[in-house]
Design an enzyme around this catalytic site. Structure first.
Site, short mmCIF file in Angstrom:
data_model
loop_
_atom_site.label_atom_id
_atom_site.label_comp_id
_atom_site.label_asym_id
_atom_site.label_seq_id
_atom_site.Cartn_x
_atom_site.Cartn_y
_atom_site.Cartn_z
N LYS A 102 -11.75 14.35 5.77
CA LYS A 102 -10.94 14.02 4.59
C LYS A 102 -10.75 15.27 3.76
O LYS A 102 -11.60 16.16 3.76
CB LYS A 102 -11.66 12.96 3.74
N GLY A 214 -2.83 -2.42 -7.15
CA GLY A 214 -2.42 -1.14 -6.56
C GLY A 214 -1.11 -1.34 -5.83
O GLY A 214 -1.10 -1.71 -4.65
N TYR A 215 0.00 -1.13 -6.55
CA TYR A 215 1.29 -1.43 -5.95
C TYR A 215 1.94 -0.14 -5.43
O TYR A 215 3.07 0.19 -5.75
CB TYR A 215 2.19 -2.11 -6.99
N GLY A 216 1.19 0.59 -4.61
CA GLY A 216 1.72 1.84 -4.06
C GLY A 216 2.06 1.67 -2.59
O GLY A 216 2.47 0.59 -2.17
N ASN A 217 1.84 2.74 -1.82
CA ASN A 217 2.12 2.76 -0.38
C ASN A 217 1.63 1.52 0.36
O ASN A 217 2.40 0.84 1.03
CB ASN A 217 1.39 3.94 0.27
N ALA A 218 0.35 1.23 0.20
CA ALA A 218 -0.23 0.13 0.97
C ALA A 218 0.01 -1.21 0.28
O ALA A 218 0.48 -2.17 0.90
CB ALA A 218 -1.72 0.38 1.16
N GLY A 219 -0.28 -1.29 -1.01
CA GLY A 219 -0.20 -2.56 -1.73
C GLY A 219 1.21 -3.14 -1.80
O GLY A 219 1.41 -4.34 -1.59
N1 GLU Z 1 -5.61 8.14 4.57
C1 GLU Z 1 -5.61 7.07 5.50
C2 GLU Z 1 -6.97 6.43 5.57
O1 GLU Z 1 -7.75 6.52 4.66
C3 GLU Z 1 -5.04 7.45 6.86
C4 GLU Z 1 -5.74 8.54 7.58
C5 GLU Z 1 -5.02 9.03 8.82
O2 GLU Z 1 -3.98 8.49 9.18
O3 GLU Z 1 -5.51 9.99 9.39
O4 GLU Z 1 -7.29 5.73 6.49
#
Ligand code: GLU
Length: 423
Positions: A102, A214-219
């Site tokens: 990360k 969390g109304y972003g990318n995932a939400g």
């Molecule tokens: N950031 C995303 C996660 O936390 C995706 C990580 C990725 O696709 O490598 O799972």
């Protein structure tokens, strides 16, 4: 307790339940490599500013390190270490041949111009280039990073190594070597798991009220997918606040409104107009308050530590789906368990994102494009298998789904570590 201590506690809990060899636990509790970089960036006003960046490579026994890069003012080393460890575990839960990593930069990207953001990103790549690569460590989007930033990363890295190298990063736009369905994959994977759970619990979509924090990318994507399937979305929030509308929200309208008005909380009137309801049935709530509203499914898609010992006892949902990483603390887990609330843990619920990242890596390696249908079918298959494995372990070990997901992942990692003849 720091976020990394939370992660260690989760590893410890699973290790105890599965009577794990102590040496394996030690390996999994320590990241393999930690990189910290100072990033000098020329700002638009001519001044030089230094930003701090991190990349933590937690483990690569199963394959190259894999994991996103986040841009946030609260990023610190402890957080990145926790997130990197969760990536190792997450990839192993879904059985893809990748390890964990990360990255993060301490910055509020909303305060930077696009040019400044690009210069910052390219500087970060220059500094971490020696430790990343398609077979070494492959970054991806995370909080406040997106396809455009991934394309800058691929371009900068390609210039450094002197050849086109799109496979150094995933989550790229389609025209830069990206894959169909990557931007919706995190939410889609979580929805596949929720559908299995709903089936097991005998719940009906049309009777199921959903709140999305969390109304972003995932939400935002999850709200749309769930509404399309017939669930009733009754609440949504982002970092600035949210709305709870007992009679239901149209997520598509909310999405367009959020783009126009910048935050969900300014969309109250808009909602009233759409539904022709009187304004009183929609109320404004804070990002914290929304967690405690009446619902059946609570989707956590914001940041870590949202449900802690201080609010867990007031959660009313029956099911929690963690699309964010680390939204529930270990103390909160205990309280939720005692209340009979089912938590689908992050390392399973949001693993769809990295799963489709893996497909993108395969696509970049082979040069053969995957269709949207191929991506979706394979994603569904992987998420469903992982769900059944975790469920089985939860039954075998009489554990929570989080403990079972850790057990599933750690058992596979243990085999990889032994295979390498390391111990
Ligand atoms: N950031 C995303 C996660 O936390 C995706 C990580 C990725 O696709 O490598 O799972």
């Amino acid at each position: 307790m720091s976020l990394f201590e939370n992660t260690l506690k989760q590893i410890r809990n699973a290790s105890t339940l599965m009577k794990l060899d102590e040496d394996i636990e030690i390996i999994l509790s320590n990241p393999q490599r930690i990189v910290q970089v100072s990033l000098p960036v020329r700002m638009d006003d001519g001044k030089l500013k230094i930003f701090q960046g991190f990349r933590v490579q937690h483990n690569n026994y199963a394959g190259p390190h894999k994991g996103g890069i986040r841009y946030h003012s609260q990023v610190d080393m402890g957080e990145v270490k926790a997130l990197a460890a969760w990536m190792t575990i997450k990839c192993s839960v879904v059985g893809i041949p990748l390890g964990g990593g990360k990255g993060g930069i301490v910055v509020n990207p909303k305060e930077l111009s696009e040019d400044e953001l690009e210069r910052l990103t390219r500087k970060y790549v220059q500094m971490i280039a020696p430790v990343i690569g398609p077979k070494i460590d492959v970054p991806a989007p995370d909080v406040n990073t997106n396809g455009k930033i991934m394309a800058w990363i691929a371009d900068e890295y390609s210039q450094i190594v002197g050849e086109e190298c799109p496979g150094v990063v995933t989550g790229k736009p389609l025209e830069a070597g990206g894959i169909e369905g990557r931007s919706t994959a995190t939410a889609q994977g979580g929805v596949y798991v929720l559908e299995e759970l709903m089936n097991d619990m005998g719940l009906k979509r049309e009777d199921t009220k959903v709140i999305v924090q969390g109304y972003g990318n995932a939400g935002g994507v999850a709200a749309n997918l769930l509404a399309d399937l017939g669930y009733k979305v009754v609440g949504a929030s982002d970092s600035q606040g949210g709305l709870f509308c007992n009679y239901g929200i149209n997520p598509q309208e909310l999405h367009s409104c959020k783009i126009e008005k910048n935050t969900v909380k300014n969309c109250g009137l808009h909602m009233t107009e759409i539904h022709g309801m009187d304004g009183a049935s929609c109320k404004k709530v804070s990002n914290d308050e929304i967690l405690e509203e009446e619902c059946d499914v609570l989707v956590l898609a914001a940041l870590e530590n949202q449900i802690t010992a201080s609010n867990a006892s007031r959660i009313k949902a029956k099911i929690i789906i963690e699309l964010a990483n680390g939204p529930t603390s270990p103390e909160a887990d205990e309280i939720l368990k005692s209340k009979g609330i089912t938590v689908v843990p992050d390392i399973l619920a949001n693993a769809g994102g990295v799963t489709v990242s893996y497909f993108e890596m395969l696509q970049n390696e082979s040069g053969k494009k995957w269709t949207a249908v191929e991506v979706d079918e394979k994603l569904k298959e992987i998420m469903t298998i992982a769900w059944h494995e975790v469920k089985l372990n939860a039954e075998t070990y009489k554990s929570t789904l989080r403990e079972a997901a850790f057990i599933t992942a750690i058992a596979r990692l243990e085999a990889k570590i032994m295979e390498k003849g390391e111990l």
